[in-house]
Motif scaffolding. Structure first.
Motif, PDB file in Angstrom:
ATOM      1  N   GLY A 139       0.820  -1.209   0.000  1.00 57.72           N
ATOM      2  CA  GLY A 139       0.000   0.000   0.000  1.00 57.72           C
ATOM      3  C   GLY A 139       0.851   1.254   0.000  1.00 57.72           C
ATOM      4  N   LEU A 140       1.938   1.218   0.752  1.00 59.96           N
ATOM      5  CA  LEU A 140       2.854   2.357   0.794  1.00 59.96           C
ATOM      6  C   LEU A 140       3.496   2.581  -0.573  1.00 59.96           C
ATOM      7  N   ALA A 141       3.909   1.499  -1.208  1.00 67.29           N
ATOM      8  CA  ALA A 141       4.540   1.604  -2.529  1.00 67.29           C
ATOM      9  C   ALA A 141       3.572   2.195  -3.550  1.00 67.29           C
ATOM     10  N   MET A 142       2.313   1.783  -3.483  1.00 68.54           N
ATOM     11  CA  MET A 142       1.311   2.314  -4.410  1.00 68.54           C
ATOM     12  C   MET A 142       1.086   3.802  -4.178  1.00 68.54           C
ATOM     13  N   LYS A 143       1.089   4.208  -2.909  1.00 68.80           N
ATOM     14  CA  LYS A 143       0.873   5.627  -2.605  1.00 68.80           C
ATOM     15  C   LYS A 143       2.061   6.469  -3.061  1.00 68.80           C
ATOM     16  N   ILE A 144       3.263   5.928  -2.952  1.00 67.61           N
ATOM     17  CA  ILE A 144       4.449   6.648  -3.430  1.00 67.61           C
ATOM     18  C   ILE A 144       4.380   6.826  -4.945  1.00 67.61           C
ATOM     19  N   LYS A 145       3.967   5.775  -5.646  1.00 70.34           N
ATOM     20  CA  LYS A 145       3.827   5.873  -7.104  1.00 70.34           C
ATOM     21  C   LYS A 145       2.740   6.883  -7.480  1.00 70.34           C
ATOM     22  N   LYS A 146       1.666   6.912  -6.692  1.00 70.15           N
ATOM     23  CA  LYS A 146       0.602   7.891  -6.935  1.00 70.15           C
ATOM     24  C   LYS A 146       1.132   9.309  -6.747  1.00 70.15           C
ATOM     25  N   LEU A 147       1.911   9.516  -5.698  1.00 73.63           N
ATOM     26  CA  LEU A 147       2.500  10.831  -5.457  1.00 73.63           C
ATOM     27  C   LEU A 147       3.396  11.240  -6.614  1.00 73.63           C
ATOM     28  N   SER A 148       4.209  10.308  -7.085  1.00 74.98           N
ATOM     29  CA  SER A 148       5.107  10.601  -8.202  1.00 74.98           C
ATOM     30  C   SER A 148       4.322  10.988  -9.445  1.00 74.98           C
ATOM     31  N   SER A 149       3.264  10.236  -9.737  1.00 77.96           N
ATOM     32  CA  SER A 149       2.436  10.519 -10.910  1.00 77.96           C
ATOM     33  C   SER A 149       1.759  11.880 -10.794  1.00 77.96           C
ATOM     34  N   GLU A 150       1.201  12.164  -9.618  1.00 77.53           N
ATOM     35  CA  GLU A 150       0.532  13.450  -9.397  1.00 77.53           C
ATOM     36  C   GLU A 150       1.527  14.602  -9.534  1.00 77.53           C
ATOM     37  N   TYR A 151       2.702  14.408  -8.987  1.00 80.67           N
ATOM     38  CA  TYR A 151       3.689  15.489  -9.016  1.00 80.67           C
ATOM     39  C   TYR A 151       4.176  15.758 -10.440  1.00 80.67           C
ATOM     40  N   LEU A 152       4.388  14.719 -11.219  1.00 83.02           N
ATOM     41  CA  LEU A 152       4.855  14.909 -12.592  1.00 83.02           C
ATOM     42  C   LEU A 152       3.824  15.668 -13.422  1.00 83.02           C
ATOM     43  N   ARG A 153       2.551  15.357 -13.224  1.00 76.74           N
ATOM     44  CA  ARG A 153       1.506  16.105 -13.941  1.00 76.74           C
ATOM     45  C   ARG A 153       1.476  17.561 -13.481  1.00 76.74           C
ATOM     46  N   LEU A 154       1.632  17.762 -12.186  1.00 79.68           N
ATOM     47  CA  LEU A 154       1.637  19.118 -11.640  1.00 79.68           C
ATOM     48  C   LEU A 154       2.791  19.935 -12.217  1.00 79.68           C
TER      49      LEU A 154
END
Length: 250
Positions: free
Chosen positions: A86-101
């Protein structure tokens, strides 16, 4: 368009309909007003910029919140696998959100520098020095955060170094959020109201909006849902109204 409200029937242009709605239903307003000296008479390109600011800040708040949740989640070698997954998935989500931002913010900065700032610099070369400096300052910070994210993705979960990296990442994002908020406040207070002063005519506004749409290709293409997600419904309406106007038949 025709609007029927109770016993009233309103005919006219889209602007006439919006004016009626604005006068009849005042909360929330359909059109942006009352922010840092901005009102309905301000140039459309200034309203577009302000709406983008609001969307960007919404998404910055989102990534800050995710990073703080990650920093507060402590794992170690004995942590069960589902928690780590779950932690790994949330880190990947953060990375994806940040790259779009970051992509949205870079296009936003390019739009300002290529459409709005030259108009102001023609009036006074010193008007945009501070905001240019802020743009130059922010790019290395954004790139540094991106590198931090790469490190977090590469480090072993549960290690002390990984946990420390998550805390450091959350701190850097929070600092960047404050800097960005100050930068946008400065632009909205000192720069955007000047666009009306320097005489942005309707033809110039249409040309500027058209340029904004072209420059911000991703923001008005595949990232448009992401951009609009950061606005309440009435601001989405205004934003789409602004960007569509130059491309409509007269």
């Amino acid at each position: 368009p025709i609007l029927q409200h109770g016993g009233s029937v309103i005919y006219g242009s889209a602007d006439d309909i919006v004016d009626y709605i604005e006068a009849t239903f005042r909360d929330p307003p359909l059109l942006l007003e009352g922010s840092a000296g901005m009102d309905r008479t301000c140039p459309a390109v200034a309203s577009l910029c302000l709406l983008q600011h609001r969307s960007i800040l919404f998404h910055v708040e989102k990534v800050v919140k995710i990073s703080e949740e990650l920093a507060a989640t402590k794992v170690n070698s004995s942590t069960i696998s589902p928690v780590k997954a779950g932690l790994a998935m949330k880190i990947k989500k953060l990375s994806s959100e940040y790259l779009r931002l970051v992509e949205l913010m870079q296009e936003h900065a390019q739009m300002e520098e290529r459409t709005m700032f030259p108009v102001l610099e023609n009036a006074d070369k010193g008007l945009t020095e501070l905001v240019h400096a802020d743009h130059a300052r922010d790019l290395p910070i954004m790139n540094g955060i991106r590198e931090d994210l790469k490190s977090v993705l590469a480090l072993q979960q549960g290690s002390c170094v990984h946990n420390e990296a998550l805390v450091a990442l959350a701190t850097r994002l929070k600092v960047f959020q404050v800097l960005l908020g100050d930068h946008f406040d400065e632009e909205e207070r000192d720069i955007l109201p000047l666009l009306e002063t320097v005489g942005f005519g309707s033809k110039q506004q249409d040309a500027a909006i058209e340029s904004c749409v072209i420059i911000m290709e991703a923001a008005h293409g595949r990232l448009l849902p992401y951009l609009l997600q950061g606005m309440p419904a009435h601001e989405m309406y205004q934003y789409l109204r602004i960007v569509q106007k130059p491309f409509q038949d007269p």
